[in-house]
Design an enzyme around this catalytic site. Structure first.
Site, short mmCIF file in Angstrom:
data_model
loop_
_atom_site.label_atom_id
_atom_site.label_comp_id
_atom_site.label_asym_id
_atom_site.label_seq_id
_atom_site.Cartn_x
_atom_site.Cartn_y
_atom_site.Cartn_z
N GLU A 195 13.32 -4.25 -4.43
CA GLU A 195 14.56 -3.67 -4.42
C GLU A 195 15.91 -4.46 -4.90
O GLU A 195 15.89 -5.46 -4.50
CB GLU A 195 15.01 -3.62 -2.67
N SER B 174 17.12 -9.97 3.12
CA SER B 174 16.52 -8.61 3.59
C SER B 174 17.24 -7.75 4.55
O SER B 174 17.05 -6.69 4.77
CB SER B 174 15.07 -8.93 4.37
N1 CAA Z 1 -0.71 -14.94 -1.66
C1 CAA Z 1 -1.49 -14.37 -2.63
N2 CAA Z 1 -2.36 -13.39 -2.56
C2 CAA Z 1 -2.75 -12.79 -1.27
C3 CAA Z 1 -2.01 -13.33 -0.33
C4 CAA Z 1 -1.10 -14.28 -0.35
N3 CAA Z 1 -0.16 -14.93 0.75
N4 CAA Z 1 -2.58 -12.67 0.86
C5 CAA Z 1 -3.48 -12.02 0.33
N5 CAA Z 1 -3.59 -11.91 -1.04
C6 CAA Z 1 -4.48 -11.39 -1.89
C7 CAA Z 1 -5.92 -11.75 -1.61
O1 CAA Z 1 -6.11 -13.15 -2.52
C8 CAA Z 1 -6.53 -10.38 -2.17
O2 CAA Z 1 -6.77 -10.61 -3.58
P1 CAA Z 1 -7.93 -9.94 -4.32
O3 CAA Z 1 -7.92 -8.60 -3.95
O4 CAA Z 1 -7.85 -10.07 -5.72
O5 CAA Z 1 -9.22 -10.55 -3.60
C9 CAA Z 1 -5.67 -9.41 -1.78
O6 CAA Z 1 -4.34 -9.94 -1.78
C10 CAA Z 1 -6.18 -8.75 -0.46
O7 CAA Z 1 -6.17 -9.70 0.60
P2 CAA Z 1 -7.29 -9.70 1.50
O8 CAA Z 1 -8.69 -8.75 1.16
O9 CAA Z 1 -7.41 -11.13 2.37
O10 CAA Z 1 -6.72 -8.87 2.95
P3 CAA Z 1 -6.08 -7.40 2.93
O11 CAA Z 1 -6.91 -6.37 2.13
O12 CAA Z 1 -6.07 -7.19 4.19
O13 CAA Z 1 -4.56 -7.42 2.27
C11 CAA Z 1 -2.18 -7.74 2.38
C12 CAA Z 1 -3.62 -8.39 2.55
C13 CAA Z 1 -2.14 -7.69 1.08
C14 CAA Z 1 -1.33 -8.78 3.13
C15 CAA Z 1 -2.27 -6.54 3.28
O14 CAA Z 1 -2.74 -6.74 4.54
C16 CAA Z 1 -0.85 -5.84 3.26
O15 CAA Z 1 -0.58 -5.26 2.32
N6 CAA Z 1 -0.32 -5.93 4.36
C17 CAA Z 1 0.92 -5.32 4.70
C18 CAA Z 1 2.13 -6.25 3.95
C19 CAA Z 1 3.44 -5.75 4.26
O16 CAA Z 1 3.72 -4.71 4.81
N7 CAA Z 1 4.24 -6.58 3.64
C20 CAA Z 1 5.69 -6.43 3.69
C21 CAA Z 1 6.24 -7.07 4.87
S1 CAA Z 1 8.03 -6.92 5.07
C22 CAA Z 1 8.79 -7.61 4.05
O17 CAA Z 1 8.43 -8.46 3.33
C23 CAA Z 1 10.32 -7.63 3.98
C24 CAA Z 1 11.09 -8.22 4.72
O18 CAA Z 1 12.22 -8.27 4.43
C25 CAA Z 1 10.87 -8.77 6.12
#
Ligand code: CAA
Length: 294
Positions: A152, A119
């Site tokens: 990416e 990353s």
């Molecule tokens: N694995 C699989 N599925 C997951 C999961 C996981 N770890 N976490 C959540 N889900 C799924 C849930 O099962 C749910 O599925 P359904 O819609 O089928 O029910 C869906 O995602 C939504 O989850 P929740 O309802 O529990 O919670 P939410 O609506 O708050 O979503 C989230 C959770 C998807 C994590 C959301 O909060 C989100 O998009 N957060 C931001 C994440 C983000 O910015 N990620 C990038 C991080 S930076 C990075 O990765 C790069 C780096 O290099 C550091």
């Protein structure tokens, strides 16, 4: 070039997620870890995700069985020797990654594409540890991999057009939306995300507002799914600190410098959600703002 079999190195959060979506997409996948306990934990995570998806009716029992049959765990790197694409998702440490790329270069046939899920490191350094820099690229997935649509696809100055195209199409074939990025530390997303997250920590340090209100501000004011401090806990404060240090080394710009509060929290073992405590305390039924000693 057609990708028929995929190797993944590292069965942590990212490696397991990548293996999961790749196996679901119909590719035979071999995932390698260094210790049985880490492998079991990663494969267990995948199993849990599949079980939940079946329960919710998002995956049929048949599709789950097919995906599970596509996935095999191993402790031996040699088992990746017949893969057409190997994706590395190990610790964010350039020396470890260079050693791994050199080993994969010895084990895999010359046509195999070697990709890194880094990353923040530049891919060219890993590419130059191999005898096939034209067949090395970045494939950067986002956490949680099964949910986040973006990948990416990173092209170094030595990546061939064929390698880039194959990697780009592979990302599409596992249901992701690829974007093309140059091999600059942080690529597109972390170049913009990391200073934002670090600024949120600086805002806490400066007493601009409470942790909860900073998160609420960005959620409700900008429509983000998580506020920055919740996101920091989710990504991991140790991981963020690693990434920020690498980007600071690369650019020597203040905006990438880890703020003292981040350093202190990491030193204290407060890594975020995975350690049970970061900006929030996760020991109760609902996360509560942790005592930051400010
Ligand atoms: N694995 C699989 N599925 C997951 C999961 C996981 N770890 N976490 C959540 N889900 C799924 C849930 O099962 C749910 O599925 P359904 O819609 O089928 O029910 C869906 O995602 C939504 O989850 P929740 O309802 O529990 O919670 P939410 O609506 O708050 O979503 C989230 C959770 C998807 C994590 C959301 O909060 C989100 O998009 N957060 C931001 C994440 C983000 O910015 N990620 C990038 C991080 S930076 C990075 O990765 C790069 C780096 O290099 C550091």
């Amino acid at each position: 070039m057609a990708i028929k079999k995929v190797g993944v190195v590292g069965c942590g959060l990212m490696g397991a997620g990548i293996a999961q979506v790749t196996a679901e997409a119909g590719y035979p996948v071999v995932i390698r870890e260094v210790e049985q306990a880490f492998l079991d934990r990663g494969l267990g995570m995948i199993e849990k995700n599949w079980a939940r998806a079946v329960e919710k009716g998002k995956l049929t029992a048949e599709a789950r069985a097919k995906a599970a049959a596509n996935l095999r765990g191993t402790l031996s790197l040699e088992d990746l020797r017949d893969c057409d694409l190997v994706i590395e998702a190990i610790i964010e440490n350039i020396e470890e990654k260079k050693k791994l790329f050199a080993a994969l270069d010895r084990i895999c046939p010359p046509e195999t594409i070697l990709a890194s899920n880094t990353s923040s490191l530049t891919v060219i350094e890993m590419a130059m540890a191999t005898g096939r820099p034209d067949r090395v690229c970045g494939l950067h997935f986002f956490n949680p991999v099964p949910v986040m649509k973006l990948v990416e696809v990173v092209r170094t100055v030595r990546t061939s057009e064929g390698t880039f195209r194959t990697a780009y199409e592979f990302a599409r074939s596992v249901g992701k939306e690829p974007v093309a990025a140059k091999d600059n530390s942080g690529f597109i997303v972390n170049l913009l995300l990391v200073p934002y997250l670090l600024d949120a920590i600086r805002a806490v340090e400066a007493g601009v507002a409470s942790v909860e209100d900073i998160d609420k501000g960005m959620k409700l004011g900008c429509g983000h799914p998580m506020g920055p401090l919740t996101l920091l806990d989710f990504v991991g404060l140790d991981t963020t600190s690693y990434i920020a240090n690498i980007m600071f080394e690369e650019y020597r710009e203040k905006r990438y410098a880890p703020p003292p509060l981040l350093r202190k929290m990491v030193q204290a073992g407060f890594f975020g959600k995975k350690s049970g405590r970061g900006f929030y305390d996760y020991s109760g039924p609902e996360p509560k703002v942790a005592d930051l000693g400010l």
